[in-house]
Write a protein that holds these residues in place. Structure first.
Motif, PDB file in Angstrom:
ATOM      1  N   SER A 171       7.146 -27.672   6.356  1.00 41.58           N
ATOM      2  CA  SER A 171       8.350 -27.483   5.531  1.00 41.58           C
ATOM      3  C   SER A 171       9.138 -28.780   5.420  1.00 41.58           C
ATOM      4  O   SER A 171       9.232 -29.554   6.374  1.00 41.58           O
ATOM      5  N   ASP A 172       9.719 -28.990   4.251  1.00 44.21           N
ATOM      6  CA  ASP A 172      10.564 -30.167   4.061  1.00 44.21           C
ATOM      7  C   ASP A 172      11.881 -30.026   4.809  1.00 44.21           C
ATOM      8  O   ASP A 172      12.439 -31.012   5.284  1.00 44.21           O
ATOM      9  N   LYS A 173      12.375 -28.807   4.888  1.00 45.15           N
ATOM     10  CA  LYS A 173      13.586 -28.543   5.682  1.00 45.15           C
ATOM     11  C   LYS A 173      13.450 -27.178   6.344  1.00 45.15           C
ATOM     12  O   LYS A 173      12.859 -26.252   5.790  1.00 45.15           O
ATOM     13  N   ILE A 174      14.050 -27.035   7.527  1.00 41.40           N
ATOM     14  CA  ILE A 174      14.163 -25.757   8.226  1.00 41.40           C
ATOM     15  C   ILE A 174      15.627 -25.350   8.165  1.00 41.40           C
ATOM     16  O   ILE A 174      16.509 -26.097   8.618  1.00 41.40           O
ATOM     17  N   ILE A 175      15.891 -24.185   7.586  1.00 38.32           N
ATOM     18  CA  ILE A 175      17.265 -23.689   7.446  1.00 38.32           C
ATOM     19  C   ILE A 175      17.395 -22.440   8.309  1.00 38.32           C
ATOM     20  O   ILE A 175      16.604 -21.510   8.175  1.00 38.32           O
ATOM     21  N   SER A 176      18.386 -22.404   9.182  1.00 31.76           N
ATOM     22  CA  SER A 176      18.484 -21.294  10.132  1.00 31.76           C
ATOM     23  C   SER A 176      19.836 -20.605  10.098  1.00 31.76           C
ATOM     24  O   SER A 176      20.884 -21.256  10.034  1.00 31.76           O
ATOM     25  N   ILE A 177      19.792 -19.266  10.152  1.00 33.02           N
ATOM     26  CA  ILE A 177      21.001 -18.471  10.309  1.00 33.02           C
ATOM     27  C   ILE A 177      21.574 -18.665  11.713  1.00 33.02           C
ATOM     28  O   ILE A 177      22.777 -18.622  11.911  1.00 33.02           O
ATOM     29  N   LEU A 178      20.697 -18.909  12.680  1.00 36.41           N
ATOM     30  CA  LEU A 178      21.098 -19.065  14.078  1.00 36.41           C
ATOM     31  C   LEU A 178      21.546 -20.506  14.341  1.00 36.41           C
ATOM     32  O   LEU A 178      20.861 -21.447  13.939  1.00 36.41           O
ATOM     33  N   PRO A 199      24.907 -20.199   8.431  1.00 39.14           N
ATOM     34  CA  PRO A 199      25.075 -18.866   9.020  1.00 39.14           C
ATOM     35  C   PRO A 199      25.216 -17.760   7.975  1.00 39.14           C
ATOM     36  O   PRO A 199      25.183 -18.010   6.774  1.00 39.14           O
ATOM     37  N   ASN A 200      25.373 -16.528   8.473  1.00 37.54           N
ATOM     38  CA  ASN A 200      25.689 -15.410   7.598  1.00 37.54           C
ATOM     39  C   ASN A 200      27.130 -15.499   7.140  1.00 37.54           C
ATOM     40  O   ASN A 200      27.930 -16.250   7.695  1.00 37.54           O
ATOM     41  N   GLY A 201      27.469 -14.693   6.133  1.00 36.54           N
ATOM     42  CA  GLY A 201      28.818 -14.802   5.595  1.00 36.54           C
ATOM     43  C   GLY A 201      29.348 -13.521   5.000  1.00 36.54           C
ATOM     44  O   GLY A 201      28.787 -12.442   5.179  1.00 36.54           O
ATOM     45  N   ILE A 202      30.457 -13.666   4.282  1.00 39.71           N
ATOM     46  CA  ILE A 202      31.125 -12.526   3.663  1.00 39.71           C
ATOM     47  C   ILE A 202      31.437 -12.855   2.196  1.00 39.71           C
ATOM     48  O   ILE A 202      31.510 -14.010   1.802  1.00 39.71           O
ATOM     49  N   ILE A 203      31.603 -11.793   1.414  1.00 41.36           N
ATOM     50  CA  ILE A 203      32.006 -11.938   0.019  1.00 41.36           C
ATOM     51  C   ILE A 203      33.503 -11.685  -0.069  1.00 41.36           C
ATOM     52  O   ILE A 203      34.013 -10.708   0.481  1.00 41.36           O
ATOM     53  N   ASN A 321      26.459  -9.999  10.906  1.00 43.94           N
ATOM     54  CA  ASN A 321      27.292  -9.752   9.729  1.00 43.94           C
ATOM     55  C   ASN A 321      28.518  -8.917  10.047  1.00 43.94           C
ATOM     56  O   ASN A 321      29.610  -9.171   9.527  1.00 43.94           O
ATOM     57  N   LYS A 322      28.330  -7.887  10.892  1.00 42.61           N
ATOM     58  CA  LYS A 322      29.457  -6.977  11.134  1.00 42.61           C
ATOM     59  C   LYS A 322      30.623  -7.691  11.796  1.00 42.61           C
ATOM     60  O   LYS A 322      31.780  -7.342  11.573  1.00 42.61           O
ATOM     61  N   GLU A 389      37.395 -19.961   6.219  1.00 43.35           N
ATOM     62  CA  GLU A 389      37.114 -21.403   6.311  1.00 43.35           C
ATOM     63  C   GLU A 389      35.627 -21.684   6.506  1.00 43.35           C
ATOM     64  O   GLU A 389      35.113 -22.692   6.009  1.00 43.35           O
ATOM     65  N   ASN A 390      34.917 -20.779   7.207  1.00 41.05           N
ATOM     66  CA  ASN A 390      33.547 -21.097   7.623  1.00 41.05           C
ATOM     67  C   ASN A 390      32.454 -20.180   7.092  1.00 41.05           C
ATOM     68  O   ASN A 390      31.275 -20.539   7.181  1.00 41.05           O
ATOM     69  N   HIS A 391      32.805 -19.005   6.543  1.00 46.54           N
ATOM     70  CA  HIS A 391      31.758 -18.023   6.283  1.00 46.54           C
ATOM     71  C   HIS A 391      31.834 -17.329   4.922  1.00 46.54           C
ATOM     72  O   HIS A 391      31.309 -16.229   4.774  1.00 46.54           O
ATOM     73  N   THR A 392      32.445 -17.943   3.922  1.00 46.10           N
ATOM     74  CA  THR A 392      32.368 -17.346   2.588  1.00 46.10           C
ATOM     75  C   THR A 392      31.018 -17.699   1.979  1.00 46.10           C
ATOM     76  O   THR A 392      30.507 -18.808   2.187  1.00 46.10           O
TER      77      THR A 392
END
Length: 405
Positions: A171-178, A199-203, A321-322, A389-392
């Motif tokens: 892979s050219d990049k590894i993107i992680s939720i963790l 990371p995960n986020g909110i709407i 997410n919760k 600030e961090n999760h939208t």
């Protein structure tokens, strides 16, 4: 940019979980990019699965091109699910040229929970001369090894490990939720220069009017009766160790405190029986609500609770997410999780306690209950400010897109 995202379980606002691919894709479409999502037509996570007639069928949803792949239905984690995954992989492999030639991606993202989709993603990327990206959700096969006790020599584990190593290598990049999955990469002997955490986020700003549901009526009645509500919303699974919450309820002496569990899951009946057998009367088990009603549920809770089992796996971090839903609702949070990251502590939006420790949960409940309304509101606002600030999803989609570029 033409973005192709492969996620076996991808859903939408209309189908249900999983939502992350849909929210990311929708943001990218709004930024002017062409996004195609490859997903199986059947997933146990969705409330509603699409109905298709062809082996591979296209549908446009909110500007996103969904390509549904026909797969057999299944129940549970047995042979049926293996057949479903195998069918999805086989059909992608047989149609990779057609997919690459039709959608002409510049970026191909392999994003399913399991890593096997890296193989068709690699084929598509190679034919389209596109960049290849691997998105880590849970760490497979480390998760079934840690939680399920599978040996590293188990044939299924060997297959999954080869796929993960292939993804890390090509892979050219590894993107992680963790946040700390790069530690796992290092343990596997790979360089982490191409690692990005998204990371995960909110709407934000999408509150929709939903019909009244029985769960909300029950919560309103409890509030009118003067109860202080400590609530959990979400899946009732072994990983969430909700028996800790029941044990906390049992040793809570304040008669005006109720512990509330909203949702369904494969251990809900066991939890209800556990509470009944142990004569725990200050716990309410309520039905799940529509996604658009979740804000109405959270507004009625005084404290939101989240817990996870003690696992070495969480040394790589968590991104539930919760938790972000709780924080966005402006509720104080009790975080019964032992992980390498701690958004509750970082934002000062609640109290972190040891995992699987009911006495610590009760102490935290009593501490928050004893705060002034102003102090509780400030605690809740801290969480909301942190999430904004961090999760939208807009901000996260920009960060993800920067990685693709």
């Amino acid at each position: 940019m033409n973005i192709l995202l492969i996620n076996h379980y991808a859903g939408s606002d209309y189908h249900g979980m999983e939502f992350r691919p849909y929210y990311m894709a929708r943001e990218w479409v709004n930024m002017g990019h062409n996004v195609t999502i490859l997903a199986a037509d059947f997933s146990h996570l969705r409330k509603k699965n699409p109905e298709i007639k062809e082996n591979i069928q296209e549908e446009i949803i909110d500007g996103i091109t969904y390509v549904w792949v026909k797969t057999p239905e299944y129940h549970g984690n047995g042979v049926g699910r293996i057949k479903n995954i195998s069918t999805f992989m086989y059909k992608l492999r047989m149609n990779y040229k057609r997919i690459a030639d039709k959608y002409k991606p510049n970026a191909v993202i392999a994003s399913s929970t399991y890593p096997l989709d890296i193989y068709p993603a690699h084929r598509i990327a190679k034919r389209a001369k596109a960049k290849l990206f691997f998105e880590i959700h849970d760490l497979w096969p480390l998760t079934p090894m840690e939680i399920g006790g599978y040996s590293k020599n188990n044939p299924a584990i060997v297959i999954l490990q080869r796929a993960e190593d292939f993804a890390f290598k090509y892979s050219d990049k590894i993107i992680s939720i963790l946040p700390n999955a790069d530690r796992h990469m290092k343990n596997r002997g790979f360089n982490t220069h191409n690692y990005v955490h998204v990371p995960n986020g909110i709407i934000v700003g999408e509150k929709k009017k939903a019909p009244m549901e029985k769960t909300i009526e029950t919560l309103q009645e409890l509030k009118e009766q003067g109860y202080f509500l400590v609530g959990y919303t979400g899946n009732h699974s072994p990983a969430n160790v909700l028996d800790t919450m029941i044990d906390a309820a049992k040793i809570t002496n304040d008669e005006k405190i109720k512990y509330v569990m909203v949702g369904n899951g494969n251990v809900k009946n066991q939890l209800m029986e556990y509470a009944k057998t142990n004569n725990v009367n200050n716990v309410e088990f309520l039905d799940p609500v529509l996604k658009d009603n979740m804000d109405n549920v959270l507004e009625l809770l005084d404290i939101c609770y989240i817990g996870l089992k003690k696992q070495n796996l969480f040394n790589y971090g968590v991104s539930p997410n919760k938790l972000f839903d709780y924080m966005m609702a402006g509720r104080p949070v009790i975080y019964a999780v032992e992980a390498s990251n701690d958004p509750v502590k970082d934002s000062n939006c609640g109290i972190t306690v040891p995992a699987e420790d009911p006495e610590a949960v009760v102490n935290a409940v009593m501490e928050i209950k004893g705060l002034s309304e102003e102090e509780k509101n400030r605690m809740g606002q801290n969480g909301k400010d942190y999430v904004l600030e961090n999760h939208t999803y807009h901000g996260l989609a920009v960060k993800f897109l920067d990685a693709l570029k």
